[in-house]
Enzyme design. Structure first.
Site, PDB file in Angstrom:
ATOM      1  N   TYR A   1       0.849  -1.200   0.000  1.00  0.00           N
ATOM      2  CA  TYR A   1       0.000   0.000   0.000  1.00  0.00           C
ATOM      3  C   TYR A   1       0.887   1.253   0.000  1.00  0.00           C
ATOM      4  CZ  TYR A   1      -3.339   3.458   1.880  1.00  0.00           C
ATOM      5  OH  TYR A   1      -4.115   4.570   2.088  1.00  0.00           O
TER       6      TYR A   1
ATOM      7  N   LYS B   1       1.286   4.076  -2.883  1.00  0.00           N
ATOM      8  CA  LYS B   1       0.920   5.462  -2.551  1.00  0.00           C
ATOM      9  C   LYS B   1       2.096   6.416  -2.778  1.00  0.00           C
ATOM     10  CE  LYS B   1      -3.391   5.689  -1.221  1.00  0.00           C
ATOM     11  NZ  LYS B   1      -4.352   6.313  -2.165  1.00  0.00           N
TER      12      LYS B   1
HETATM   13  P1  NAD Z   1     -13.265   4.369   1.738  1.00  0.00           P
HETATM   14  O1  NAD Z   1     -13.117   2.890   1.678  1.00  0.00           O
HETATM   15  O2  NAD Z   1     -14.316   4.929   2.632  1.00  0.00           O
HETATM   16  O3  NAD Z   1     -13.470   4.961   0.292  1.00  0.00           O
HETATM   17  C1  NAD Z   1     -12.764   4.479  -0.828  1.00  0.00           C
HETATM   18  C2  NAD Z   1     -13.759   4.262  -1.955  1.00  0.00           C
HETATM   19  O4  NAD Z   1     -13.027   3.873  -3.128  1.00  0.00           O
HETATM   20  C3  NAD Z   1     -14.752   3.128  -1.658  1.00  0.00           C
HETATM   21  O5  NAD Z   1     -16.084   3.610  -1.727  1.00  0.00           O
HETATM   22  C4  NAD Z   1     -14.463   2.084  -2.729  1.00  0.00           C
HETATM   23  O6  NAD Z   1     -15.624   1.408  -3.203  1.00  0.00           O
HETATM   24  C5  NAD Z   1     -13.814   2.921  -3.825  1.00  0.00           C
HETATM   25  N1  NAD Z   1     -12.968   2.100  -4.692  1.00  0.00           N
HETATM   26  C6  NAD Z   1     -12.051   1.178  -4.322  1.00  0.00           C
HETATM   27  N2  NAD Z   1     -11.486   0.611  -5.390  1.00  0.00           N
HETATM   28  C7  NAD Z   1     -12.046   1.204  -6.483  1.00  0.00           C
HETATM   29  C8  NAD Z   1     -11.853   1.054  -7.876  1.00  0.00           C
HETATM   30  N3  NAD Z   1     -10.979   0.164  -8.351  1.00  0.00           N
HETATM   31  N4  NAD Z   1     -12.584   1.828  -8.702  1.00  0.00           N
HETATM   32  C9  NAD Z   1     -13.466   2.727  -8.227  1.00  0.00           C
HETATM   33  N5  NAD Z   1     -13.702   2.896  -6.907  1.00  0.00           N
HETATM   34  C10 NAD Z   1     -12.997   2.147  -6.043  1.00  0.00           C
HETATM   35  O7  NAD Z   1     -11.824   4.947   2.184  1.00  0.00           O
HETATM   36  P2  NAD Z   1     -11.275   6.442   2.431  1.00  0.00           P
HETATM   37  O8  NAD Z   1     -10.602   6.438   3.741  1.00  0.00           O
HETATM   38  O9  NAD Z   1     -12.328   7.446   2.147  1.00  0.00           O
HETATM   39  O10 NAD Z   1     -10.106   6.499   1.340  1.00  0.00           O
HETATM   40  C11 NAD Z   1     -10.078   7.399   0.260  1.00  0.00           C
HETATM   41  C12 NAD Z   1      -8.658   7.522  -0.227  1.00  0.00           C
HETATM   42  O11 NAD Z   1      -7.842   8.126   0.775  1.00  0.00           O
HETATM   43  C13 NAD Z   1      -7.972   6.196  -0.565  1.00  0.00           C
HETATM   44  O12 NAD Z   1      -7.164   6.356  -1.705  1.00  0.00           O
HETATM   45  C14 NAD Z   1      -7.118   5.919   0.644  1.00  0.00           C
HETATM   46  O13 NAD Z   1      -6.031   5.068   0.354  1.00  0.00           O
HETATM   47  C15 NAD Z   1      -6.690   7.321   0.985  1.00  0.00           C
HETATM   48  N6  NAD Z   1      -6.232   7.516   2.366  1.00  0.00           N
HETATM   49  C16 NAD Z   1      -7.115   7.530   3.387  1.00  0.00           C
HETATM   50  C17 NAD Z   1      -6.644   7.795   4.674  1.00  0.00           C
HETATM   51  C18 NAD Z   1      -7.571   7.922   5.828  1.00  0.00           C
HETATM   52  O14 NAD Z   1      -7.126   8.404   6.900  1.00  0.00           O
HETATM   53  N7  NAD Z   1      -8.836   7.527   5.708  1.00  0.00           N
HETATM   54  C19 NAD Z   1      -5.283   7.985   4.904  1.00  0.00           C
HETATM   55  C20 NAD Z   1      -4.414   7.956   3.828  1.00  0.00           C
HETATM   56  C21 NAD Z   1      -4.894   7.743   2.555  1.00  0.00           C
END
Ligand code: NAD
Length: 305
Positions: free
Chosen positions: A163, A167
């Site tokens: 991951y 990233k």
């Molecule tokens: P989340 O799981 O709530 O939302 C992610 C969404 O992406 C989901 O609804 C999922 O269905 C969709 N998704 C996954 N694979 C997909 C694909 N191949 N095509 C289309 N849609 C797809 O998670 P989140 O926390 O809202 O994460 C959003 C982004 O932020 C991600 O890229 C995650 O890696 C990144 N991120 C989040 C955090 C955090 O603190 N939550 C920290 C660092 C990075």
């Protein structure tokens, strides 16, 4: 100054849930027509569910905005092309892309496919439109797990390196696309969000999860993304840590270092403290800028100073 996107079209991937949902709502509330893309799969990318994307698009329309749902996956070139085509078909153009779709559980190829390749595929599909329109804005989503490394075990053991690597690749992609986009008026930045979502709910300590839920709602990330997408933001190629109302620049810097005309392993070991001393660090804007540090060194050596 009011940040508005009237007449502009935004695509937000992974916008059915979590952070992406808030990006879509924020951009729509500020006048953008929004393509709400979401495959609707699990945290490991498995399965699919049309409901999240449709729910968000319906919420935007109910509030008087313009939105369509799109259910294609970003993880294949065909899927990414279909997502961008849906934007053009529904709204006739594409001005802003937020690459947000992501998963946290998966093997190396899956992580690279969804995060790094997915971001690349969507950018590649949107790029010719933005070039033809004379500009565009892209915000990619990286993670502290890549920028800094994650020290806790994931639900399946030490599985965050893939991951994190995917990233961190997005940071390199962002830097490269920012340079490629400069002559075309395309600006590309990245955010490293900190927000409570289903991707953080696995954390082993429930007190940390409760603390995240209280202080880091996903809605507190979206304002920074709206700012980065706006015409008035001159920045490109940058990465920002965003969460809980805080925004900070994250950058790659270089220490002044040490130099020997005839280096030896022994002298390198003896000087590690000086090599790693961040006092007087600099932040190269590109490789040519970094080479200037070497050129300056050679000039100093030649002049004997
Ligand atoms: P989340 O799981 O709530 O939302 C992610 C969404 O992406 C989901 O609804 C999922 O269905 C969709 N998704 C996954 N694979 C997909 C694909 N191949 N095509 C289309 N849609 C797809 O998670 P989140 O926390 O809202 O994460 C959003 C982004 O932020 C991600 O890229 C995650 O890696 C990144 N991120 C989040 C955090 C955090 O603190 N939550 C920290 C660092 C990075």
């Amino acid at each position: 100054m009011t940040v508005r996107f009237d007449g502009r079209v935004a695509l937000v991937t992974g916008a059915g849930r979590g952070i992406g949902r808030e990006h879509a709502l924020e951009l729509a509330a500020r006048g953008a027509a929004v393509v709400v893309n979401d495959l609707g799969g699990g945290a490991d990318g498995s399965g699919a569910d049309a409901e999240p994307a449709h729910e968000v698009a319906a919420a935007i329309r109910a509030a008087g905005g313009r939105a369509i749902a799109n259910l294609d996956s970003v993880a294949t070139p065909e899927g990414a092309a279909a997502i961008v085509a849906a934007a053009v078909s529904a709204f006739g153009r594409l001005d802003m892309v937020v690459n947000n779709a992501g998963i946290t559980l998966g093997d190396w190829p899956t992580m690279v496919d969804v995060h790094l390749s997915g971001t690349f595929y969507v950018c590649r599909a949107a790029w010719p439109l933005m070039v033809a329109q004379g500009g565009g804005r892209i915000v990619n989503t990286t993670s502290a797990a890549g920028l800094f490394g994650l020290t806790v075990d994931g639900p399946h053991g030490l599985d965050f390196f893939a991951y994190g690597a995917a990233k961190m690749g997005i940071v390199g992609l962002t830097r490269g696309l920012a340079i490629e986009g400069r002559p075309h008026g395309i600006r590309v930045n990245a955010i490293s969000p900190v927000a409570h979502s289903r991707l953080t709910a696995w954390y082993p300590d429930p007190r940390v999860v409760a603390w995240m839920e209280r202080h880091f709602p996903a809605a507190k990330v979206a304002p920074a993304v709206a700012a980065l997408l706006h015409d008035d933001c001159p920045l490109s190629g940058e990465t920002f840590s965003v969460g809980g109302g805080r925004i900070a620049r994250v950058f790659v810097g270089e220490t002044p270092g040490v130099s020997d005309v005839e280096p030896t392993a022994e002298r390198v070991l003896a000087q590690l403290d000086d090599v790693t001393d961040t006092e007087g660090f600099f932040v190269p804007v590109d490789t040519a800028d970094e080479m200037r540090a070497y050129r300056d060194l050679l000039v100093r050596r030649t002049s004997g100073s």
